[in-house]
Motif scaffolding. Structure first.
Motif, PDB file in Angstrom:
ATOM      1  N   GLU A 165      -6.394   0.874  -4.822  1.00 27.44           N
ATOM      2  CA  GLU A 165      -5.269   1.346  -4.016  1.00 27.44           C
ATOM      3  C   GLU A 165      -4.488   2.421  -4.767  1.00 27.44           C
ATOM      4  OE1 GLU A 165      -2.982  -1.497  -1.469  1.00 27.44           O
ATOM      5  OE2 GLU A 165      -3.811  -2.974  -2.868  1.00 27.44           O
ATOM      6  N   TRP A 166      -3.409   2.872  -4.113  1.00 26.09           N
ATOM      7  CA  TRP A 166      -2.429   3.776  -4.726  1.00 26.09           C
ATOM      8  C   TRP A 166      -3.060   5.043  -5.315  1.00 26.09           C
ATOM      9  CZ3 TRP A 166       1.198  -0.031  -7.850  1.00 26.09           C
ATOM     10  CH2 TRP A 166       1.709  -0.992  -6.953  1.00 26.09           C
ATOM     11  N   PRO A 192       0.788  -1.241   0.000  1.00 22.53           N
ATOM     12  CA  PRO A 192       0.000   0.000   0.000  1.00 22.53           C
ATOM     13  C   PRO A 192       0.818   1.288   0.000  1.00 22.53           C
ATOM     14  CG  PRO A 192      -0.952  -1.590   1.506  1.00 22.53           C
ATOM     15  CD  PRO A 192       0.352  -2.165   1.070  1.00 22.53           C
ATOM     16  N   ALA A 193       1.999   1.294   0.629  1.00 24.06           N
ATOM     17  CA  ALA A 193       2.801   2.511   0.735  1.00 24.06           C
ATOM     18  C   ALA A 193       3.536   2.861  -0.555  1.00 24.06           C
ATOM     19  CB  ALA A 193       3.804   2.396   1.877  1.00 24.06           C
ATOM     20  N   ARG A 194       3.448   2.017  -1.566  1.00 25.91           N
ATOM     21  CA  ARG A 194       4.157   2.270  -2.810  1.00 25.91           C
ATOM     22  C   ARG A 194       3.793   3.624  -3.414  1.00 25.91           C
ATOM     23  NH1 ARG A 194       5.364   3.785  -7.272  1.00 25.91           N
ATOM     24  NH2 ARG A 194       5.899   2.584  -9.136  1.00 25.91           N
ATOM     25  N   VAL A 195       2.560   4.059  -3.236  1.00 27.41           N
ATOM     26  CA  VAL A 195       2.106   5.311  -3.841  1.00 27.41           C
ATOM     27  C   VAL A 195       2.871   6.522  -3.324  1.00 27.41           C
ATOM     28  CG1 VAL A 195       0.276   5.719  -2.130  1.00 27.41           C
ATOM     29  CG2 VAL A 195       0.047   6.663  -4.436  1.00 27.41           C
ATOM     30  N   LEU A 228     -13.588   4.475   2.071  1.00 23.84           N
ATOM     31  CA  LEU A 228     -12.267   4.963   1.693  1.00 23.84           C
ATOM     32  C   LEU A 228     -11.381   5.050   2.929  1.00 23.84           C
ATOM     33  CD1 LEU A 228     -10.242   6.311  -0.289  1.00 23.84           C
ATOM     34  CD2 LEU A 228     -11.340   8.498   0.251  1.00 23.84           C
ATOM     35  N   PHE A 229     -10.229   4.404   2.871  1.00 28.82           N
ATOM     36  CA  PHE A 229      -9.273   4.435   3.985  1.00 28.82           C
ATOM     37  C   PHE A 229      -8.050   5.241   3.554  1.00 28.82           C
ATOM     38  CE2 PHE A 229     -11.899   0.786   4.664  1.00 28.82           C
ATOM     39  CZ  PHE A 229     -12.041   0.683   6.051  1.00 28.82           C
ATOM     40  N   LEU A 230      -7.604   6.102   4.444  1.00 30.94           N
ATOM     41  CA  LEU A 230      -6.471   6.972   4.153  1.00 30.94           C
ATOM     42  C   LEU A 230      -5.487   6.884   5.306  1.00 30.94           C
ATOM     43  CD1 LEU A 230      -6.033   8.982   1.733  1.00 30.94           C
ATOM     44  CD2 LEU A 230      -6.644  10.804   3.339  1.00 30.94           C
ATOM     45  N   ARG A 231      -4.238   6.501   5.016  1.00 31.60           N
ATOM     46  CA  ARG A 231      -3.212   6.435   6.057  1.00 31.60           C
ATOM     47  C   ARG A 231      -2.297   7.651   5.948  1.00 31.60           C
ATOM     48  NH1 ARG A 231       0.133   1.040   6.377  1.00 31.60           N
ATOM     49  NH2 ARG A 231       1.223   1.886   4.558  1.00 31.60           N
ATOM     50  N   LEU A 232      -2.248   8.429   7.019  1.00 32.24           N
ATOM     51  CA  LEU A 232      -1.379   9.590   7.095  1.00 32.24           C
ATOM     52  C   LEU A 232      -0.167   9.222   7.936  1.00 32.24           C
ATOM     53  CD1 LEU A 232      -4.145  12.237   7.953  1.00 32.24           C
ATOM     54  CD2 LEU A 232      -3.261  11.673   5.681  1.00 32.24           C
ATOM     55  N   SER A 233       1.027   9.501   7.435  1.00 31.50           N
ATOM     56  CA  SER A 233       2.248   9.167   8.169  1.00 31.50           C
ATOM     57  C   SER A 233       3.288  10.256   7.981  1.00 31.50           C
ATOM     58  CB  SER A 233       2.834   7.829   7.680  1.00 31.50           C
ATOM     59  OG  SER A 233       1.928   6.770   7.897  1.00 31.50           O
ATOM     60  N   GLY A 234       4.022  10.534   9.069  1.00 30.29           N
ATOM     61  CA  GLY A 234       5.065  11.553   8.996  1.00 30.29           C
ATOM     62  C   GLY A 234       5.307  12.171  10.348  1.00 30.29           C
ATOM     63  N   ALA A 274      -0.764   5.969   2.298  1.00 29.76           N
ATOM     64  CA  ALA A 274      -1.456   4.874   1.617  1.00 29.76           C
ATOM     65  C   ALA A 274      -2.946   5.185   1.557  1.00 29.76           C
ATOM     66  CB  ALA A 274      -1.222   3.551   2.346  1.00 29.76           C
ATOM     67  N   SER A 275      -3.604   4.582   0.574  1.00 26.90           N
ATOM     68  CA  SER A 275      -5.051   4.752   0.453  1.00 26.90           C
ATOM     69  C   SER A 275      -5.651   3.465  -0.098  1.00 26.90           C
ATOM     70  CB  SER A 275      -5.396   5.919  -0.476  1.00 26.90           C
ATOM     71  OG  SER A 275      -4.952   5.660  -1.804  1.00 26.90           O
ATOM     72  N   ALA A 276      -6.899   3.224   0.240  1.00 26.17           N
ATOM     73  CA  ALA A 276      -7.597   2.045  -0.265  1.00 26.17           C
ATOM     74  C   ALA A 276      -9.096   2.299  -0.231  1.00 26.17           C
ATOM     75  CB  ALA A 276      -7.252   0.807   0.569  1.00 26.17           C
ATOM     76  N   TRP A 277      -9.780   1.837  -1.265  1.00 23.56           N
ATOM     77  CA  TRP A 277     -11.237   1.970  -1.311  1.00 23.56           C
ATOM     78  C   TRP A 277     -11.851   0.618  -1.645  1.00 23.56           C
ATOM     79  CZ3 TRP A 277     -14.833   0.713  -5.007  1.00 23.56           C
ATOM     80  CH2 TRP A 277     -16.149   1.134  -4.752  1.00 23.56           C
ATOM     81  N   HIS A 278     -12.925   0.287  -0.922  1.00 18.05           N
ATOM     82  CA  HIS A 278     -13.650  -0.943  -1.191  1.00 18.05           C
ATOM     83  C   HIS A 278     -15.034  -0.866  -0.576  1.00 18.05           C
ATOM     84  CE1 HIS A 278     -14.629  -5.121  -1.764  1.00 18.05           C
ATOM     85  NE2 HIS A 278     -14.701  -5.359  -0.470  1.00 18.05           N
TER      86      HIS A 278
END
Length: 357
Positions: free
Chosen positions: A283-284, A109-112, A213-219, A205-209
């Motif tokens: 994803e992505w 998922p983090a590839r984006v 919609l799921f959104l991962r914020l990191s930093g 990362a992001s994913a929808w199904h």
């Protein structure tokens, strides 16, 4: 890697024997991704015993490991120093190895946001079809000698040779992370992802199904908190969020549980239009669209091409041929030339990537 390493010598002997007898070899690691690509063929060549972390310099953000090393072992060593593999490699099942990780070239998922595994390969040691040891690249980013050749092994599915050792760039673990969930239909979710990409948001990362919609914020903590405040949504508990993303990465999410329907992987521009089809997982940022369908191969490929991308038959219970999008004649010739240069007698993984290679 030392040329007198016992397992390396054993592999060299096996290659020379196969070459002399005109036999093909099927390079085998953990076997967790054998479903991917064309049907394996040839006499098994086990590389799982080529294990161990050769060197690790946390201050240099570089780790070197042998091909049979379990990915979990590599990740555990990195975790001790609060570092990780940014491209989020999928495991799918127990036993995933470093060699298989590189040979399949798959990212999670983090590839984006982080980039693909190809962006993090610094160097590699391999055995070619003549049983010769070849070393490319190095252990630092500034050492660019043969750098592109090392990356050429990523996604090659073993058709060029046996990956023996790989040097990878690693990064520190993000200091803060939060996963937000929004109720969105496909079109609204894709529109939102396009809008997020145009903003200075720490989207990892992001994913929808199925309408979510799921959104991962990191930093940095401040940046993550600011983005969370601006975007809203429902925040998942940390443990729940980690388990959810791992399930997506390793295809343990319920969407991937169906083993009877072909699973397609559509790579398209992130701004491509919605498909408005059931059985999707996106994803992505919209650039990766998983699709379960019994539709004909040509129909799915035409659909992907219309969106400006291409389609891969990622997992098929019938194990049909034609997994990857057919190449143009010019690209086919490049592939043939590379195969001839590295494996002139076609010893390794024949037909695993494309027929005739």
């Amino acid at each position: 890697m030392k040329l007198d390493h016992p397992e390396l010598l054993h592999l060299m002997d096996a290659i020379m024997s196969a070459r002399a007898k005109g036999r093909a070899l099927d390079i085998v690691g953990g076997g967790t991704k054998r479903f991917f690509g064309e049907e394996p063929s040839g006499e098994p060549l086990d590389v799982r015993y080529l294990t161990g972390i050769s060197s690790y310099e946390p201050s240099e953000l570089v780790i070197t490991a042998r091909a049979g090393t379990p990915v979990t072992e590599l990740e555990a060593a990195l975790a001790e120093h609060h570092q990780h593999l940014p491209f989020d490699p999928p495991h799918y099942s127990q036993g995933s190895t470093v060699g298989g990780m590189v040979a399949t070239g798959l990212s999670g998922p983090a590839r984006v946001s982080a980039g693909s595994i190809r962006d993090f390969v610094l160097g590699a040691t391999m055995l070619n079809g003549k049983g010769e040891v070849l070393t490319f690249g190095g252990q630092v980013m500034k050492n660019v000698a043969g750098y592109d050749v090392s990356r050429l092994l990523v996604g090659s599915l073993g058709i060029l040779g046996v990956i023996c050792e790989v040097s990878l760039k690693v990064l520190p673990v993000h200091s803060s992370s939060v996963t937000l969930m929004f109720n969105r239909d496909e079109a609204t979710a894709l529109s939102a992802l396009t809008a997020f990409a145009a903003q200075a948001l720490p989207v990892n990362a992001s994913a929808w199904h199925h309408g979510q919609l799921f959104l991962r914020l990191s930093g940095a903590a401040a940046a993550v908190l600011d983005a969370q405040t601006r975007l809203g949504g429902n925040a998942l508990e940390p443990g729940e969020a980690m388990a959810w993303w791992q399930a997506v990465r390793d295809h343990r999410h319920s969407y991937f549980a169906d083993n009877d329907t072909p699973l397609w992987r559509l790579s398209v521009p992130a701004v491509a239009a919605p498909l408005h089809l059931p059985n999707q997982f996106i994803e992505w940022g919209g650039a990766l669209r998983w699709l379960r369908t019994e539709a004909h191969v040509d129909e799915v490929r035409a659909m992907a091409a219309k969106l400006g991308g291409h389609a891969t038959l990622f997992k098929d219970p019938q194990r049909r041929s034609g997994v990857f999008t057919p190449l143009s004649e010019a690209l086919s010739q490049i592939h043939r030339d590379l195969k001839c240069a590295f494996d002139p007698d076609r010893v390794f993984n024949p037909g695993r990537l494309y027929c005739g290679l």
